[in-house]
Design an enzyme around this catalytic site. Sequence first.
Site, PDB file in Angstrom:
ATOM      1  N   HIS A  42      40.847  44.700  44.572  1.00  0.00           N
ATOM      2  CA  HIS A  42      39.498  44.956  45.058  1.00  0.00           C
ATOM      3  C   HIS A  42      39.627  45.877  46.272  1.00  0.00           C
ATOM      4  O   HIS A  42      38.657  46.382  46.803  1.00  0.00           O
ATOM      5  CB  HIS A  42      38.772  43.654  45.428  1.00  0.00           C
ATOM      6  CG  HIS A  42      37.315  43.836  45.677  1.00  0.00           C
ATOM      7  ND1 HIS A  42      36.777  43.856  46.933  1.00  0.00           N
ATOM      8  CD2 HIS A  42      36.285  44.045  44.828  1.00  0.00           C
ATOM      9  CE1 HIS A  42      35.473  44.038  46.866  1.00  0.00           C
ATOM     10  NE2 HIS A  42      35.144  44.168  45.600  1.00  0.00           N
TER      11      HIS A  42
ATOM     12  N   HIS B 230      28.025  48.667  51.650  1.00  0.00           N
ATOM     13  CA  HIS B 230      29.352  48.326  51.153  1.00  0.00           C
ATOM     14  C   HIS B 230      30.312  47.981  52.278  1.00  0.00           C
ATOM     15  O   HIS B 230      31.276  47.277  52.073  1.00  0.00           O
ATOM     16  CB  HIS B 230      29.899  49.550  50.425  1.00  0.00           C
ATOM     17  CG  HIS B 230      30.335  49.263  49.052  1.00  0.00           C
ATOM     18  ND1 HIS B 230      31.209  50.096  48.399  1.00  0.00           N
ATOM     19  CD2 HIS B 230      30.038  48.285  48.218  1.00  0.00           C
ATOM     20  CE1 HIS B 230      31.434  49.608  47.231  1.00  0.00           C
ATOM     21  NE2 HIS B 230      30.752  48.520  47.094  1.00  0.00           N
TER      22      HIS B 230
ATOM     23  N   LYS C 247      40.642  49.421  48.072  1.00  0.00           N
ATOM     24  CA  LYS C 247      40.471  50.826  47.690  1.00  0.00           C
ATOM     25  C   LYS C 247      41.355  51.624  48.630  1.00  0.00           C
ATOM     26  O   LYS C 247      41.200  51.534  49.847  1.00  0.00           O
ATOM     27  CB  LYS C 247      39.037  51.300  47.845  1.00  0.00           C
ATOM     28  CG  LYS C 247      38.050  50.592  46.931  1.00  0.00           C
ATOM     29  CD  LYS C 247      37.455  49.369  47.588  1.00  0.00           C
ATOM     30  CE  LYS C 247      36.369  48.817  46.713  1.00  0.00           C
ATOM     31  NZ  LYS C 247      36.391  47.333  46.649  1.00  0.00           N
TER      32      LYS C 247
ATOM     33  N   LYS D 298      32.602  46.702  55.075  1.00  0.00           N
ATOM     34  CA  LYS D 298      33.143  45.357  55.324  1.00  0.00           C
ATOM     35  C   LYS D 298      33.928  45.418  56.631  1.00  0.00           C
ATOM     36  O   LYS D 298      35.019  45.978  56.683  1.00  0.00           O
ATOM     37  CB  LYS D 298      33.998  44.914  54.145  1.00  0.00           C
ATOM     38  CG  LYS D 298      33.169  44.832  52.847  1.00  0.00           C
ATOM     39  CD  LYS D 298      34.015  44.728  51.608  1.00  0.00           C
ATOM     40  CE  LYS D 298      33.123  44.418  50.422  1.00  0.00           C
ATOM     41  NZ  LYS D 298      32.222  45.543  50.066  1.00  0.00           N
TER      42      LYS D 298
HETATM   43  O1  LIG Z   1      33.635  46.772  46.395  1.00  0.00           O
HETATM   44  C1  LIG Z   1      33.316  46.975  45.196  1.00  0.00           C
HETATM   45  O2  LIG Z   1      34.144  47.312  44.338  1.00  0.00           O
HETATM   46  C2  LIG Z   1      31.891  46.876  44.808  1.00  0.00           C
HETATM   47  C3  LIG Z   1      31.429  47.673  43.755  1.00  0.00           C
HETATM   48  C4  LIG Z   1      30.098  47.648  43.382  1.00  0.00           C
HETATM   49  C5  LIG Z   1      29.246  46.850  44.094  1.00  0.00           C
HETATM   50  N1  LIG Z   1      27.927  46.928  43.765  1.00  0.00           N
HETATM   51  C6  LIG Z   1      27.337  46.064  42.928  1.00  0.00           C
HETATM   52  C7  LIG Z   1      26.045  46.215  42.568  1.00  0.00           C
HETATM   53  C8  LIG Z   1      25.133  47.261  42.999  1.00  0.00           C
HETATM   54  C9  LIG Z   1      23.881  46.926  43.456  1.00  0.00           C
HETATM   55  C10 LIG Z   1      22.992  47.897  43.852  1.00  0.00           C
HETATM   56  C11 LIG Z   1      23.340  49.247  43.791  1.00  0.00           C
HETATM   57  C12 LIG Z   1      24.585  49.615  43.336  1.00  0.00           C
HETATM   58  C13 LIG Z   1      25.497  48.623  42.958  1.00  0.00           C
HETATM   59  O3  LIG Z   1      26.734  48.988  42.583  1.00  0.00           O
HETATM   60  N2  LIG Z   1      25.705  45.198  41.742  1.00  0.00           N
HETATM   61  C14 LIG Z   1      26.819  44.434  41.616  1.00  0.00           C
HETATM   62  C15 LIG Z   1      27.015  43.247  40.894  1.00  0.00           C
HETATM   63  N3  LIG Z   1      28.224  42.645  40.907  1.00  0.00           N
HETATM   64  C16 LIG Z   1      29.237  43.210  41.631  1.00  0.00           C
HETATM   65  C17 LIG Z   1      29.048  44.383  42.352  1.00  0.00           C
HETATM   66  N4  LIG Z   1      27.848  44.954  42.332  1.00  0.00           N
HETATM   67  C18 LIG Z   1      29.680  46.013  45.144  1.00  0.00           C
HETATM   68  C19 LIG Z   1      31.027  46.048  45.494  1.00  0.00           C
HETATM   69  C20 LIG Z   1      31.525  45.182  46.578  1.00  0.00           C
HETATM   70  O4  LIG Z   1      32.320  44.251  46.276  1.00  0.00           O
HETATM   71  O5  LIG Z   1      31.153  45.427  47.734  1.00  0.00           O
END
Ligand SMILES: O=C(O)c1ccc(Nc2c(-c3ccccc3O)nc3cnccn23)cc1C(=O)O
Length: 457
Positions: free
Chosen positions: A345, A116, A347, A118
């Site tokens: 978006h 996650h 947090k 960034k």
């Molecule tokens: O920041 C955020 O709020 C955020 C939240 C969730 C996220 N995960 C995610 C996942 C996923 C895949 C694998 C294991 C867990 C998962 O949750 N699949 C999707 C599909 N579409 C959008 C987000 N997805 C990514 C971000 C982000 O933008 O980094």
Amino acid sequence: KLDQKGSDHCLKMNDRFGFYLTKVAGIDNAHNLHAVHIKDILSTSMGNLQASAQFNYMFDIPWLIQQYPVEFRSKPLLIVHGMQRETKAEYDMAAMNYSNVKLCQAKMEIMYGTHHTKMMLLLYDNGMRVVITTANNIHQDWYQKTQGVWISPLFPKLDKGEASAGDSDTHFKKDLLEYLSAYKLNGLKEWQEHIKQHNMSSAKVFILGSVPGRHLGEKKTAFGHLKLRKILQEHGPSVSEVKGWPVVGQFSSIGSMGPNKDNWLCAEWRESLSTAKGLGGLRTADAPLKLIFPTKDNIRLSLEGYPAGASVPYSIHTAKKQQFLHEYFHQWRAEVQGRSRAMPHIKTYLRMSPDSKKIAWFAVTSSNLSKAAWGALEKKQSQLMIRSYEIGVLFLPQMFGAEKFFEVQDKECQNSGEFPVPYDLPPTPYTKQDRPWLWDIPYKDLPDTHGNMWCPS
Ligand SMILES: O=C(O)c1ccc(Nc2c(-c3ccccc3O)nc3cnccn23)cc1C(=O)O
């Protein structure tokens, strides 16, 4: 441009915290004066780039390259991601078109974790910068959303034999190195070396990192919510000063947190965020908790309309298991920054005075409200289990020369000590009719800003 002492005194003061929101298209440009676009961060005015590393979850590689000034597009670029299988193959393919781009895959050894984090590491000919953000490296994350960015000061290179390890009062450099070494990736070794060779004593924020693993002993407080607890225990406000002050959490996704509040949210997690300095044992009355999460109508009436909801992945399967959360929910409202319709978006987490005029601390991070991101104690609280890579920064008043607390900036133009909280305080509770946004159910009753309905497949 960000370091230019512009005519507009607000711009000048904005450097104070290094905290910015991203530019939003389609709102009055007065609200974008202190905001940054990715092109501003990568611009030649920030330094003569030699190489960079981009850590993120989602990448559009051709788009990312386009965000660099043309003269920097062939500089070495390391992309750090956590994708596997088809998506990893897609990234490998996309990168083949650029001989200067290398990929580094973070190990995801715990189920349901994500990479996650960034972050940008920017190496110039006269120093380096660290940038920590909440935005993915894709166009729509930098277009009409409310996103946070922390841009470090320019960290000068250390002279060869320079004695000082070049760290700050917040142990910024040590904690960043500890975070990167936890990846155990050879591909990161060169960037760990770059960091070692720079003087980061001007960094005033604390690093809040999360790394997948079951952290115990010394490492138990190195990451996740126990790191925040440790910092607040040592450097936070005193118990007497913040007794009864609400904890505010604001995020764009929610994980599964058990059938009732006492499983994790209002026990372990709130315990850490309401930690204060001093008498550890003294249990202050439980801090009120206010959670800011977009309503269905916040999304529907947003600049993007229902499609904003594709980046607010809260699933009905998770939501129906934790209806208790509903009582804590507050709407997304950001009139102060002209961003009520720019969906969050970003947090952020903070401790607010009852009159909402002061905050005791402020954090901006990639971490959503989830055990995967913040960690959950296991084995009789002997270890903290974290699933995802996350990173954020914590602002404490005393590190920025503020007396006891930050005054909340309540209008566009910020005076010296005020902290630019990205949304309206106090938060506005959900009405009886409000429902939290859920991304995997259809909405066919009312059209969005663009006249469309939402029919997820
Ligand atoms: O920041 C955020 O709020 C955020 C939240 C969730 C996220 N995960 C995610 C996942 C996923 C895949 C694998 C294991 C867990 C998962 O949750 N699949 C999707 C599909 N579409 C959008 C987000 N997805 C990514 C971000 C982000 O933008 O980094």
